[in-house]
Design a protein around this motif. Sequence first.
Motif, PDB file in Angstrom:
ATOM      1  N   GLY A 141      29.799  27.778  27.535  1.00 25.95           N
ATOM      2  CA  GLY A 141      29.956  26.570  26.737  1.00 25.95           C
ATOM      3  C   GLY A 141      29.875  25.318  27.590  1.00 25.95           C
ATOM      4  O   GLY A 141      29.242  24.327  27.202  1.00 25.95           O
ATOM      5  N   ARG A 142      30.493  25.358  28.778  1.00 29.67           N
ATOM      6  CA  ARG A 142      30.442  24.193  29.673  1.00 29.67           C
ATOM      7  C   ARG A 142      29.031  23.942  30.174  1.00 29.67           C
ATOM      8  O   ARG A 142      28.596  22.794  30.302  1.00 29.67           O
ATOM      9  CB  ARG A 142      31.407  24.407  30.845  1.00 29.67           C
ATOM     10  N   VAL A 143      28.294  25.030  30.461  1.00 32.11           N
ATOM     11  CA  VAL A 143      26.913  24.880  30.917  1.00 32.11           C
ATOM     12  C   VAL A 143      26.061  24.247  29.820  1.00 32.11           C
ATOM     13  O   VAL A 143      25.257  23.331  30.076  1.00 32.11           O
ATOM     14  CB  VAL A 143      26.325  26.238  31.339  1.00 32.11           C
ATOM     15  N   MET A 144      26.235  24.720  28.583  1.00 36.92           N
ATOM     16  CA  MET A 144      25.459  24.166  27.474  1.00 36.92           C
ATOM     17  C   MET A 144      25.781  22.694  27.267  1.00 36.92           C
ATOM     18  O   MET A 144      24.887  21.877  27.024  1.00 36.92           O
ATOM     19  CB  MET A 144      25.753  24.954  26.192  1.00 36.92           C
ATOM     20  N   GLU A 145      27.047  22.336  27.373  1.00 35.95           N
ATOM     21  CA  GLU A 145      27.438  20.939  27.207  1.00 35.95           C
ATOM     22  C   GLU A 145      26.835  20.080  28.315  1.00 35.95           C
ATOM     23  O   GLU A 145      26.394  18.950  28.081  1.00 35.95           O
ATOM     24  CB  GLU A 145      28.960  20.817  27.201  1.00 35.95           C
ATOM     25  N   ASP A 146      26.790  20.622  29.524  1.00 38.28           N
ATOM     26  CA  ASP A 146      26.183  19.914  30.643  1.00 38.28           C
ATOM     27  C   ASP A 146      24.696  19.689  30.389  1.00 38.28           C
ATOM     28  O   ASP A 146      24.158  18.600  30.641  1.00 38.28           O
ATOM     29  CB  ASP A 146      26.395  20.721  31.928  1.00 38.28           C
ATOM     30  N   LEU A 147      24.025  20.703  29.869  1.00 35.87           N
ATOM     31  CA  LEU A 147      22.588  20.611  29.644  1.00 35.87           C
ATOM     32  C   LEU A 147      22.224  19.536  28.616  1.00 35.87           C
ATOM     33  O   LEU A 147      21.178  18.905  28.722  1.00 35.87           O
ATOM     34  CB  LEU A 147      22.029  21.968  29.184  1.00 35.87           C
ATOM     35  N   ILE A 148      23.085  19.338  27.611  1.00 37.09           N
ATOM     36  CA  ILE A 148      22.750  18.365  26.572  1.00 37.09           C
ATOM     37  C   ILE A 148      23.232  16.962  26.909  1.00 37.09           C
ATOM     38  O   ILE A 148      22.986  16.024  26.156  1.00 37.09           O
ATOM     39  CB  ILE A 148      23.308  18.792  25.193  1.00 37.09           C
ATOM     40  N   GLN A 149      23.916  16.812  28.053  1.00 34.89           N
ATOM     41  CA  GLN A 149      24.299  15.485  28.518  1.00 34.89           C
ATOM     42  C   GLN A 149      23.290  15.041  29.566  1.00 34.89           C
ATOM     43  O   GLN A 149      23.358  15.429  30.722  1.00 34.89           O
ATOM     44  CB  GLN A 149      25.713  15.499  29.095  1.00 34.89           C
ATOM     45  N   GLN A 150      22.327  14.238  29.123  1.00 35.58           N
ATOM     46  CA  GLN A 150      21.205  13.858  29.979  1.00 35.58           C
ATOM     47  C   GLN A 150      21.626  12.881  31.065  1.00 35.58           C
ATOM     48  O   GLN A 150      22.449  12.003  30.842  1.00 35.58           O
ATOM     49  CB  GLN A 150      20.109  13.223  29.114  1.00 35.58           C
ATOM     50  N   GLY A 151      21.058  13.043  32.257  1.00 35.98           N
ATOM     51  CA  GLY A 151      21.236  12.063  33.316  1.00 35.98           C
ATOM     52  C   GLY A 151      22.220  12.443  34.394  1.00 35.98           C
ATOM     53  O   GLY A 151      22.359  11.732  35.383  1.00 35.98           O
ATOM     54  N   ASP A 152      22.902  13.587  34.273  1.00 35.91           N
ATOM     55  CA  ASP A 152      23.868  13.983  35.289  1.00 35.91           C
ATOM     56  C   ASP A 152      24.044  15.493  35.243  1.00 35.91           C
ATOM     57  O   ASP A 152      23.982  16.105  34.180  1.00 35.91           O
ATOM     58  CB  ASP A 152      25.218  13.295  35.039  1.00 35.91           C
ATOM     59  N   GLY A 153      24.251  16.090  36.413  1.00 33.49           N
ATOM     60  CA  GLY A 153      24.438  17.544  36.469  1.00 33.49           C
ATOM     61  C   GLY A 153      23.132  18.274  36.205  1.00 33.49           C
ATOM     62  O   GLY A 153      22.093  17.957  36.782  1.00 33.49           O
ATOM     63  N   LEU A 154      23.179  19.278  35.318  1.00 35.15           N
ATOM     64  CA  LEU A 154      21.978  20.028  34.955  1.00 35.15           C
ATOM     65  C   LEU A 154      21.345  19.416  33.718  1.00 35.15           C
ATOM     66  O   LEU A 154      22.035  19.124  32.738  1.00 35.15           O
ATOM     67  CB  LEU A 154      22.320  21.500  34.679  1.00 35.15           C
ATOM     68  N   ASP A 155      20.032  19.217  33.758  1.00 34.93           N
ATOM     69  CA  ASP A 155      19.314  18.665  32.613  1.00 34.93           C
ATOM     70  C   ASP A 155      18.164  19.575  32.214  1.00 34.93           C
ATOM     71  O   ASP A 155      17.517  20.198  33.065  1.00 34.93           O
ATOM     72  CB  ASP A 155      18.730  17.286  32.944  1.00 34.93           C
ATOM     73  N   LEU A 156      17.893  19.631  30.914  1.00 34.24           N
ATOM     74  CA  LEU A 156      16.673  20.244  30.408  1.00 34.24           C
ATOM     75  C   LEU A 156      15.623  19.145  30.318  1.00 34.24           C
ATOM     76  O   LEU A 156      15.855  18.120  29.676  1.00 34.24           O
ATOM     77  CB  LEU A 156      16.903  20.832  29.014  1.00 34.24           C
ATOM     78  N   VAL A 157      14.488  19.328  30.973  1.00 29.25           N
ATOM     79  CA  VAL A 157      13.431  18.323  30.926  1.00 29.25           C
ATOM     80  C   VAL A 157      12.094  18.986  30.607  1.00 29.25           C
ATOM     81  O   VAL A 157      11.852  20.139  30.961  1.00 29.25           O
ATOM     82  CB  VAL A 157      13.316  17.541  32.251  1.00 29.25           C
ATOM     83  N   GLU A 158      11.242  18.237  29.935  1.00 27.13           N
ATOM     84  CA  GLU A 158       9.881  18.689  29.650  1.00 27.13           C
ATOM     85  C   GLU A 158       8.926  17.823  30.455  1.00 27.13           C
ATOM     86  O   GLU A 158       9.051  16.602  30.474  1.00 27.13           O
ATOM     87  CB  GLU A 158       9.583  18.551  28.157  1.00 27.13           C
ATOM     88  N   ARG A 159       7.997  18.452  31.143  1.00 29.67           N
ATOM     89  CA  ARG A 159       7.065  17.710  31.994  1.00 29.67           C
ATOM     90  C   ARG A 159       5.724  18.434  32.048  1.00 29.67           C
ATOM     91  O   ARG A 159       5.616  19.614  31.699  1.00 29.67           O
ATOM     92  CB  ARG A 159       7.644  17.577  33.409  1.00 29.67           C
ATOM     93  N   PRO A 160       4.682  17.744  32.512  1.00 33.03           N
ATOM     94  CA  PRO A 160       3.381  18.403  32.656  1.00 33.03           C
ATOM     95  C   PRO A 160       3.385  19.388  33.819  1.00 33.03           C
ATOM     96  O   PRO A 160       4.174  19.267  34.759  1.00 33.03           O
ATOM     97  CB  PRO A 160       2.418  17.239  32.951  1.00 33.03           C
ATOM     98  N   VAL A 161       2.508  20.350  33.764  1.00 34.93           N
ATOM     99  CA  VAL A 161       2.292  21.267  34.884  1.00 34.93           C
ATOM    100  C   VAL A 161       1.599  20.493  36.006  1.00 34.93           C
ATOM    101  O   VAL A 161       0.679  19.719  35.761  1.00 34.93           O
ATOM    102  CB  VAL A 161       1.420  22.455  34.437  1.00 34.93           C
TER     103      VAL A 161
END
Length: 232
Positions: A141-161
Amino acid sequence: MRDHTVVVGFGTKGRSAIRTACAAGLRKEQVVVIDPSAKVIDAARAEGYEGVIGDATRNDVLRRAEVQRAGRIVIATQRDDTAVLVALTARQLNPGAKIVAAVREEENAPLLRQSGADEVITSAGAAGRLLGLSVLSPAAGRVMEDLIQQGDGLDLVERPVTKAEAGRTPRETDDLVVSVVRGHRVLDYDDPAIGVLEPTDRVVTIVRVGPGSERAALGAPGMPGVPPLPPA
């Protein structure tokens, strides 16, 4: 203004949505907030956004926000029926914009998609799923909360190859790839259909950002780990 982002509703959901997008590289001056409350629009302008006072279900209000030229539209209204009307009107004005909307009740999500929304987030359902995950596994749960808080810690990002990644498998990249976006399909990292990464693919990755991050900037200058925004 052209290719900007229009946010309909500047309550908790709207504010969180746009702050997250800005943390990922969207510039504040490219955001227009629509809300019927003058006080809310004053608050939006104080944060650096453009503002339009009015009912977003009306064509003239959406035109004042130049929805017909927007690249992205975020619908974060208080009522699901209002969200449906906004999506219908916005889609008529701008057939090509990316429309993302939030609904309170999951049963209303199909109707919102039929009204023109590309992506629909069920706010109550998403919160409930995070609660359930946190009960069964507090660490997850803490990891998921971290992922959805953009800009700090772990982030999910979409980028080009990148050029160096083209021709490799997702597991052979330096980043932790969780999905590959190929055309209109989103493929899991281990989907055999991927084969190797293609130059036109985009990847969804987990990266570490914030103070002390050594990642090179992928998007806006001076913003480590921030990818360019995907096309509308």
